[in-house]
Motif scaffolding. Structure first.
Motif, PDB file in Angstrom:
ATOM      1  N   LEU B 268       0.830  -1.201   0.000  1.00  0.00           N
ATOM      2  CA  LEU B 268       0.000   0.000   0.000  1.00  0.00           C
ATOM      3  C   LEU B 268       0.871   1.260   0.000  1.00  0.00           C
ATOM      4  O   LEU B 268       0.583   2.242  -0.703  1.00  0.00           O
ATOM      5  CB  LEU B 268      -0.866  -0.040   1.270  1.00  0.00           C
ATOM      6  CG  LEU B 268      -2.241   0.575   1.257  1.00  0.00           C
ATOM      7  CD1 LEU B 268      -3.025   0.166   0.034  1.00  0.00           C
ATOM      8  CD2 LEU B 268      -2.985   0.134   2.535  1.00  0.00           C
ATOM      9  N   ALA B 269       1.943   1.234   0.763  1.00  0.00           N
ATOM     10  CA  ALA B 269       2.823   2.410   0.859  1.00  0.00           C
ATOM     11  C   ALA B 269       3.399   2.757  -0.514  1.00  0.00           C
ATOM     12  O   ALA B 269       3.481   3.936  -0.883  1.00  0.00           O
ATOM     13  CB  ALA B 269       3.948   2.156   1.862  1.00  0.00           C
ATOM     14  N   THR B 270       3.752   1.742  -1.309  1.00  0.00           N
ATOM     15  CA  THR B 270       4.328   2.044  -2.625  1.00  0.00           C
ATOM     16  C   THR B 270       3.264   2.628  -3.551  1.00  0.00           C
ATOM     17  O   THR B 270       3.525   3.586  -4.277  1.00  0.00           O
ATOM     18  CB  THR B 270       4.954   0.788  -3.285  1.00  0.00           C
ATOM     19  OG1 THR B 270       3.922  -0.161  -3.547  1.00  0.00           O
ATOM     20  CG2 THR B 270       6.004   0.157  -2.392  1.00  0.00           C
ATOM     21  N   VAL B 271       2.076   2.065  -3.496  1.00  0.00           N
ATOM     22  CA  VAL B 271       0.995   2.554  -4.372  1.00  0.00           C
ATOM     23  C   VAL B 271       0.600   3.989  -3.990  1.00  0.00           C
ATOM     24  O   VAL B 271       0.469   4.867  -4.851  1.00  0.00           O
ATOM     25  CB  VAL B 271      -0.237   1.623  -4.269  1.00  0.00           C
ATOM     26  CG1 VAL B 271      -1.405   2.183  -5.062  1.00  0.00           C
ATOM     27  CG2 VAL B 271       0.126   0.215  -4.747  1.00  0.00           C
ATOM     28  N   LEU B 272       0.419   4.207  -2.687  1.00  0.00           N
ATOM     29  CA  LEU B 272      -0.006   5.538  -2.230  1.00  0.00           C
ATOM     30  C   LEU B 272       1.089   6.570  -2.481  1.00  0.00           C
ATOM     31  O   LEU B 272       0.809   7.734  -2.780  1.00  0.00           O
ATOM     32  CB  LEU B 272      -0.378   5.505  -0.741  1.00  0.00           C
ATOM     33  CG  LEU B 272      -1.563   4.608  -0.365  1.00  0.00           C
ATOM     34  CD1 LEU B 272      -1.772   4.602   1.145  1.00  0.00           C
ATOM     35  CD2 LEU B 272      -2.848   5.066  -1.057  1.00  0.00           C
ATOM     36  N   THR B 273       2.348   6.143  -2.352  1.00  0.00           N
ATOM     37  CA  THR B 273       3.448   7.075  -2.617  1.00  0.00           C
ATOM     38  C   THR B 273       3.415   7.504  -4.081  1.00  0.00           C
ATOM     39  O   THR B 273       3.554   8.691  -4.405  1.00  0.00           O
ATOM     40  CB  THR B 273       4.804   6.423  -2.273  1.00  0.00           C
ATOM     41  OG1 THR B 273       4.798   6.093  -0.884  1.00  0.00           O
ATOM     42  CG2 THR B 273       5.962   7.361  -2.566  1.00  0.00           C
ATOM     43  N   ARG B 274       3.193   6.539  -4.964  1.00  0.00           N
ATOM     44  CA  ARG B 274       3.129   6.869  -6.394  1.00  0.00           C
ATOM     45  C   ARG B 274       2.000   7.864  -6.654  1.00  0.00           C
ATOM     46  O   ARG B 274       2.176   8.868  -7.335  1.00  0.00           O
ATOM     47  CB  ARG B 274       2.937   5.589  -7.207  1.00  0.00           C
ATOM     48  CG  ARG B 274       3.172   5.762  -8.693  1.00  0.00           C
ATOM     49  CD  ARG B 274       3.384   4.423  -9.358  1.00  0.00           C
ATOM     50  NE  ARG B 274       2.187   3.613  -9.349  1.00  0.00           N
ATOM     51  CZ  ARG B 274       2.131   2.340  -8.957  1.00  0.00           C
ATOM     52  NH1 ARG B 274       3.207   1.725  -8.516  1.00  0.00           N
ATOM     53  NH2 ARG B 274       1.005   1.676  -8.993  1.00  0.00           N
ATOM     54  N   ARG B 275       0.847   7.564  -6.110  1.00  0.00           N
ATOM     55  CA  ARG B 275      -0.303   8.479  -6.306  1.00  0.00           C
ATOM     56  C   ARG B 275      -0.009   9.862  -5.737  1.00  0.00           C
ATOM     57  O   ARG B 275      -0.318  10.892  -6.363  1.00  0.00           O
ATOM     58  CB  ARG B 275      -1.552   7.919  -5.616  1.00  0.00           C
ATOM     59  CG  ARG B 275      -2.131   6.724  -6.323  1.00  0.00           C
ATOM     60  CD  ARG B 275      -3.360   6.222  -5.574  1.00  0.00           C
ATOM     61  NE  ARG B 275      -3.758   4.928  -6.078  1.00  0.00           N
ATOM     62  CZ  ARG B 275      -4.602   4.096  -5.460  1.00  0.00           C
ATOM     63  NH1 ARG B 275      -5.130   4.445  -4.307  1.00  0.00           N
ATOM     64  NH2 ARG B 275      -4.895   2.930  -5.988  1.00  0.00           N
ATOM     65  N   ALA B 276       0.556   9.881  -4.524  1.00  0.00           N
ATOM     66  CA  ALA B 276       0.797  11.171  -3.868  1.00  0.00           C
ATOM     67  C   ALA B 276       1.831  11.978  -4.647  1.00  0.00           C
ATOM     68  O   ALA B 276       1.671  13.189  -4.852  1.00  0.00           O
ATOM     69  CB  ALA B 276       1.255  10.947  -2.425  1.00  0.00           C
ATOM     70  N   VAL B 277       2.888  11.318  -5.090  1.00  0.00           N
ATOM     71  CA  VAL B 277       3.956  12.032  -5.807  1.00  0.00           C
ATOM     72  C   VAL B 277       3.420  12.592  -7.130  1.00  0.00           C
ATOM     73  O   VAL B 277       3.674  13.757  -7.459  1.00  0.00           O
ATOM     74  CB  VAL B 277       5.156  11.077  -6.064  1.00  0.00           C
ATOM     75  CG1 VAL B 277       6.108  11.663  -7.106  1.00  0.00           C
ATOM     76  CG2 VAL B 277       5.891  10.809  -4.752  1.00  0.00           C
ATOM     77  N   LEU B 278       2.670  11.765  -7.848  1.00  0.00           N
ATOM     78  CA  LEU B 278       2.147  12.235  -9.149  1.00  0.00           C
ATOM     79  C   LEU B 278       1.168  13.388  -8.955  1.00  0.00           C
ATOM     80  O   LEU B 278       1.200  14.376  -9.685  1.00  0.00           O
ATOM     81  CB  LEU B 278       1.487  11.086  -9.905  1.00  0.00           C
ATOM     82  CG  LEU B 278       2.487  10.066 -10.481  1.00  0.00           C
ATOM     83  CD1 LEU B 278       1.754   8.865 -11.044  1.00  0.00           C
ATOM     84  CD2 LEU B 278       3.380  10.701 -11.533  1.00  0.00           C
ATOM     85  N   ALA B 279       0.293  13.250  -7.959  1.00  0.00           N
ATOM     86  CA  ALA B 279      -0.674  14.323  -7.706  1.00  0.00           C
ATOM     87  C   ALA B 279       0.050  15.585  -7.264  1.00  0.00           C
ATOM     88  O   ALA B 279      -0.298  16.701  -7.675  1.00  0.00           O
ATOM     89  CB  ALA B 279      -1.689  13.885  -6.656  1.00  0.00           C
ATOM     90  N   ALA B 280       1.079  15.432  -6.437  1.00  0.00           N
ATOM     91  CA  ALA B 280       1.833  16.597  -5.953  1.00  0.00           C
ATOM     92  C   ALA B 280       2.565  17.271  -7.111  1.00  0.00           C
ATOM     93  O   ALA B 280       2.602  18.493  -7.207  1.00  0.00           O
ATOM     94  CB  ALA B 280       2.823  16.172  -4.866  1.00  0.00           C
ATOM     95  N   ALA B 281       3.126  16.460  -7.987  1.00  0.00           N
ATOM     96  CA  ALA B 281       3.883  17.016  -9.119  1.00  0.00           C
ATOM     97  C   ALA B 281       2.946  17.686 -10.118  1.00  0.00           C
ATOM     98  O   ALA B 281       3.339  18.632 -10.807  1.00  0.00           O
ATOM     99  CB  ALA B 281       4.687  15.919  -9.801  1.00  0.00           C
ATOM    100  N   GLY B 282       1.729  17.227 -10.149  1.00  0.00           N
ATOM    101  CA  GLY B 282       0.756  17.818 -11.068  1.00  0.00           C
ATOM    102  C   GLY B 282       0.211  19.130 -10.565  1.00  0.00           C
ATOM    103  O   GLY B 282      -0.581  19.788 -11.219  1.00  0.00           O
ATOM    104  N   GLY B 283       0.606  19.549  -9.415  1.00  0.00           N
ATOM    105  CA  GLY B 283       0.137  20.829  -8.890  1.00  0.00           C
ATOM    106  C   GLY B 283      -0.278  20.599  -7.473  1.00  0.00           C
ATOM    107  O   GLY B 283      -0.465  21.388  -6.673  1.00  0.00           O
TER     108      GLY B 283
END
Ligand code: FES
Ligand code: FES
Lengths: 166, 283
Positions: B268-283
């Motif tokens: 879960l940590a890897t999946v959520l990290t990916r989502r969080a990083v992409l969302a953060a990078a998108g603005g």
């Protein structure tokens, strides 16, 4: 014992209380304000919600001594006796209750929600009532009631003018 | 449920609180009380003395200090959320706080109280850690400042001594960074099974710096340092960040319980990290 002085539903009260007494216990047992109910006692259900200095709190999760010098509004002080606050009116009209146990807390939290955000979206209403559980209604009519009250411009400062016939 | 008996002091100054703490062997500080009162009601703890710091107004300030923002230990979540400087410069903390419990609890609960409570499943510890926050702790001998990395010692245990008081939280500003907080729960109003907070700085679609905080992945709030390093220079795309995010649980020691076992949480940590990083990078 600790001395507390506070305002509850517009009236000045003072008492000696044990420091461990919860605000909800003080309201119900010392002041007889049984309109505020205890649903869970674990700070989950929100049935005990009152306003402390105009903001919603779970009164089972506040000590009476922490309310010393502050102002508390319960469901009993929301409107003049014999009249309904616009939010109470909306809950009535929209059939937003069945057993009614969650209702005092739901209404107090809904009033707080509109004070913060007078025109909430359905999502914002559902999120804003996240800390209030209802075992009966499935929440749909509660959301509708809050929408109706918002459309009617309900806030704490505007109790519904209309009297309810006894 | 009613707490066991205790004595109560409503402190009016930090000095008064500290002197009361030093005179008792078994005192507990109460801030907003939103974590402490349930503990007392369930009688998981029964201190002799409760020192209430709710009346100390100097601990409620939220101050823009130029390069950083200073948040008083008694500032309620609600006030922190309403603060524009926090919203603009500490986006990750702002997003995490907006996910704490429910509105009633955010009216009373405080960031300072939550940090000293140090529940590894709490929403705020990991963001403060990831953002390199500093904690100002007062004792009778004076004040000291502890970096977040040295603050969280173990489950419900921090660097704040029995006779000490957390007074302020200082966090450097992250102007221009994107942020996102991913909280994974089964039902609304639950402690996160795992949550991940990300703050990311991008330069033309490429990540130049990243901060990642992990919630409920060990006995304290954690930081995914391997991922932070591996993200530097990566393109902010699913494929660009995947490898780096797969390292998110490195060094973590997550619990196993009814909501999921440790391996599930690592995944879960890897999946959520990916989502969080992409969302953060998108603005
Ligand atoms: S009785 Fe207070 S939250 Fe349920
Ligand atoms: S109406 Fe019965 S719990 Fe809500």
């Amino acid at each position: 014992m600790a001395r507390i002085e506070l305002t509850v539903d517009g009236a000045q009260v003072s008492d000696d209380v044990e420091p461990r007494m919860l605000l909800v216990q003080y309201l119900r047992e010392k002041l007889g304000k049984t309109g505020t109910v205890i649903g869970c006692d674990t700070s989950n259900c929100g049935a005990c919600t009152v306003h402390l200095d105009g903001r919603s709190v779970k009164s089972c999760n506040v000590l009476a001594v922490q309310a010393n010098g502050h102002e508390v509004t319960t469901i009993e002080g929301l409107a003049e006796p014999g009249s309904l606050h616009a939010m109470q009116e909306a809950f009535h009209e929209c059939h937003a209750l069945q057993c009614g146990f969650c209702t005092p807390g739901m209404i107090m939290q809904s009033v707080d929600l509109l004070n913060d955000n007078p025109n909430p979206s359905e999502d914002e209403i559902r999120n804003g009532l996240e800390g209030n559980l209802c075992r009966c209604t499935g929440y749909h009519n509660i959301v509708r009631a809050v929408q109706a009250a918002a459309a009617a411009g309900a806030t704490t400062a505007q109790p519904a003018a209309e009297k309810v016939e006894a | 449920m009613i707490p066991a008996k205790f004595d109560y002091l409503a402190a009016t100054s930090v000095e008064e609180a500290l002197s009361a703490l030093s005179q008792s062997d078994d005192a507990k500080v109460i801030a907003g009380g939103q974590s402490l009162l349930p503990v007392l009601r369930m009688r998981l703890n029964a201190p002799d003395l409760l020192v209430d710091i709710g009346g100390i107004d100097t601990l409620k300030e939220i101050r823009d200090d130029g390069d950083s923002i200073v948040i008083g230990a008694m500032a309620p979540y609600y006030e922190i959320l309403a603060n524009d400087a926090v919203k603009n410069s500490l986006g990750l903390l702002h997003k995490a706080i907006s996910e704490v419990a429910d509105p009633q609890i955010r009216h009373r609960g405080t960031l300072g109280g939550a940090l000293v409570h140090a529940d590894p499943a709490g929403d705020c510890g990991a963001p403060v850690l990831a953002l390199d926050g500093e904690l100002v702790i007062a004792g009778q001998g004076g004040e000291r400042t502890v970096a977040a990395v040295d603050f969280f010692e173990d489950l419900f245990t921090t660097a704040v001594g029995e006779d000490e008081l957390l007074t302020h939280i200082r966090i450097p500003k992250y102007d221009g960074w994107g942020s996102n907080y991913q909280k994974f729960v089964r039902v609304a109003h639950q402690w996160p099974i795992v949550a991940v907070g990300a703050a990311v700085k991008t330069d033309g679609g490429t990540i130049s710096e990243a901060r990642i905080g992990l919630v409920n992945m060990g006995s304290t709030a954690l930081r995914a340092r391997a991922t932070e390093q591996a993200l530097v220079g990566r393109e902010a795309t699913v494929d660009g960040v995947r490898e780096a995010c797969d390292l998110a649980a490195e060094g973590a020691n997550p619990p196993s319980d009814l909501n999921g076992d440790a391996d599930y949480r690592r995944h879960l940590a890897t999946v959520l990290t990916r989502r969080a990083v992409l969302a953060a990078a998108g603005g």
